[in-house]
Scaffold this motif. Sequence first.
Motif, mmCIF file in Angstrom:
data_model
loop_
_atom_site.group_PDB
_atom_site.id
_atom_site.type_symbol
_atom_site.label_atom_id
_atom_site.label_comp_id
_atom_site.label_asym_id
_atom_site.label_seq_id
_atom_site.Cartn_x
_atom_site.Cartn_y
_atom_site.Cartn_z
ATOM 1 N N ASP A 185 0.839 -1.205 0.000
ATOM 2 C CA ASP A 185 0.000 0.000 0.000
ATOM 3 C C ASP A 185 0.873 1.254 0.000
ATOM 4 N N TYR A 186 1.974 1.178 0.755
ATOM 5 C CA TYR A 186 2.917 2.304 0.797
ATOM 6 C C TYR A 186 4.324 1.757 0.622
ATOM 7 N N LEU A 187 5.134 2.540 -0.089
ATOM 8 C CA LEU A 187 6.508 2.124 -0.371
ATOM 9 C C LEU A 187 7.449 3.219 0.134
ATOM 10 N N VAL A 188 8.476 2.826 0.886
ATOM 11 C CA VAL A 188 9.483 3.793 1.350
ATOM 12 C C VAL A 188 10.827 3.383 0.745
ATOM 13 N N LEU A 189 11.365 4.244 -0.102
ATOM 14 C CA LEU A 189 12.660 3.963 -0.748
ATOM 15 C C LEU A 189 13.762 4.506 0.160
ATOM 16 N N ALA A 190 14.615 3.615 0.652
ATOM 17 C CA ALA A 190 15.660 4.022 1.609
ATOM 18 C C ALA A 190 16.954 3.267 1.283
ATOM 19 N N SER A 191 17.247 3.173 -0.025
ATOM 20 C CA SER A 191 18.389 2.339 -0.439
ATOM 21 C C SER A 191 19.720 3.086 -0.376
ATOM 22 N N GLY A 192 19.711 4.348 0.048
ATOM 23 C CA GLY A 192 20.941 5.040 0.424
ATOM 24 C C GLY A 192 21.969 5.178 -0.685
ATOM 25 N N SER A 193 23.220 5.031 -0.295
ATOM 26 C CA SER A 193 24.311 5.253 -1.250
ATOM 27 C C SER A 193 25.456 4.296 -0.956
ATOM 28 N N GLY A 194 26.248 4.069 -1.988
ATOM 29 C CA GLY A 194 27.460 3.264 -1.836
ATOM 30 C C GLY A 194 28.666 4.183 -1.718
ATOM 31 N N TYR A 195 29.735 3.696 -1.110
ATOM 32 C CA TYR A 195 30.963 4.471 -0.920
ATOM 33 C C TYR A 195 32.095 3.455 -0.853
ATOM 34 N N PRO A 196 33.302 3.798 -1.337
ATOM 35 C CA PRO A 196 34.384 2.807 -1.309
ATOM 36 C C PRO A 196 34.691 2.292 0.105
ATOM 37 N N PHE A 197 34.999 1.010 0.202
ATOM 38 C CA PHE A 197 35.440 0.370 1.443
ATOM 39 C C PHE A 197 36.699 1.091 1.942
ATOM 40 N N PRO A 198 36.916 1.267 3.226
ATOM 41 C CA PRO A 198 36.160 0.705 4.336
ATOM 42 C C PRO A 198 35.068 1.632 4.886
ATOM 43 N N ALA A 199 34.898 2.852 4.306
ATOM 44 C CA ALA A 199 33.920 3.784 4.883
ATOM 45 C C ALA A 199 32.519 3.161 4.855
ATOM 46 N N LYS A 200 32.182 2.500 3.732
ATOM 47 C CA LYS A 200 30.947 1.708 3.699
ATOM 48 C C LYS A 200 31.331 0.281 3.313
#
Length: 361
Positions: A92-107
Motif C-alpha cells: 500500500d505504501y513504499l518507502v525507498l531508503a536504499s541510500g548510497s554506496g561508498y568505497p570500502f572501508p567507509a561503507k
Amino acid sequence: MAANVLVVGGGYGGAAAAKALDDVADVVLVEPRDRFVHNVAALRALVDPDWVEAIFLPYSELLTRGRVIQGRVTSTDGETVVLESGQRFTPDYLVLASGSGYPFPAKVNIEHNRDAVATMRTTHASLAESKRILLLGAGPVGLELAGEIKAAWPEKEITIVDRGQDIITGGLPDEFRAELRGQLAALDIELVLGTSLATQPPTGPGELGAFTVPTHSGRDVDADIWFRCYGVIPNSAYLSGSLARARRESGHIEVTDDLRVAGHSRVFAIGDLTALPESKMAKAAGAHAEHVADNIRRLLDDPSSSLAGYAPAPASISLPLGPAGGASYAPGVGVLGPKETAEMKGGHLRMDDYRSLFGLA
Ligand SMILES: Cc1cc2nc3c(=O)[nH]c(=O)nc-3n(C[C@H](O)[C@H](O)[C@H](O)COP(=O)(O)OP(=O)(O)OC[C@H]3O[C@@H](n4cnc5c(N)ncnc54)[C@H](O)[C@@H]3O)c2cc1C
C-alpha cells in the motif's frame, strides 16, 4: 486488516522508518545484508579490531510485528516491487531508503557478516604492516581515516592528496577548516592539495605493496597502501517505469516537500537517496524516517489528509580525528574543538544510540 508498508533498504533511514511504523502497519523491510552496518564507526573498526564485530548489528530485534527479508530489490515502478529471488510485492505504501554506496572501508558493501568481518580484519593486517599511507580525498572520510590511523599508529606517515584547494568543501565556515588544519599539522599528516594523481597506483585500494605515484603538480608520492576516500553513488538503479523519471543524472531521487516521489502519492524516499538540498547524514536519514512515518500514519488515519512538509536542516558536522581529536560545527553554536567533539561523537561513535534502535540495549 492493517495496511502494508514495504521499506527498501535497512540502513539508517530504512531501519528507523520500519521501526516507527511497526505498530500501525504490516511492515516488510528488504535488505541484502544479514546485518546492519554502523558505518559511522567503520573507520574506527578498521584500525581497532575490538570494534570490528560491534559495528555489525543483527536485525532480529528491530521489529516486533513486521519482518525483515534478506534480499535485493531489482525493480520497482512504484506499484510492484520485485526482488532478486523473484518474490513480488504490491504494498500500500513504499518507502525507498536504499541510500548510497561508498568505497570500502567507509561503507561495507558485503552481504554476509562473516565475510565483512574477515575483509575488515585482512585490511587491518595490511594497514598494520604498512609504514606510508596514501589517502585520496580530503573530505570528511579522508580526514577521519587519517585521524584514526594516527591515533592507532602515531609513527605511520600519511599523505592526503585532493584536487581541491582546501579540505572539506561545501557550506562550512573557514574557522572549522582552520581548526582541522591545525590538528592535522600537529599530527604530522601531510596535505597535498590542488592536484591529483597522474597515474593510478599499481595495487588495489587497501592492498599492501610499495609504490610511487606521480601527481599532476610534479610531486611524487611514495606509499605502501592507499585508500579511495571519495565517490558517493546513490543506490537508485533499480527504479523503473515512471519512478525512474524522478532520478536525476547524479542518481539522486527528486522528492516533493512531504518526501514523496513526484507523481507517486504512495511512494516516499528518504536519506542519502534523495536530492534534498541537505548534507547526506545518518542523522538526516533518521529525521526523514520519522517525518515519513508521521505522514504515512496520517494517510492511514485518513487517506485524504494533507501531509506535513519537511524542512532540510542547515549544514552541521562532527568530525573526529581519532577518539580524542577533531572538530565540530553547528549554526548558532559555532566551531567546537577536540574535547567537545570527542564527547559528542569521537569517544563512542554513537554506538549505544544505534544498538538501542536495533533493540540491543
Ligand atoms: C565513514 C563515514 C562516517 C559517517 N559519519 C556520520 C556521522 O557521524 N553522522 C551522520 O549523521 N552521518 C555520517 N555519515 C553519513 C551516513 O553514513 C549516511 O548519510 C547514511 O548511511 C545514510 O543512511 P541511508 O539510510 O540513507 O542509507 P544507507 O545507510 O546507505 O543504507 C541503505 C541500505 O539500503 C540497502 N540497499 C541498497 N540497495 C538496495 C536494494 N536494491 N534493495 C534493498 N536494499 C538495498 C543497503 O544495503 C543499505 O543497507 C558517515 C558516512 C561515512 C561513510
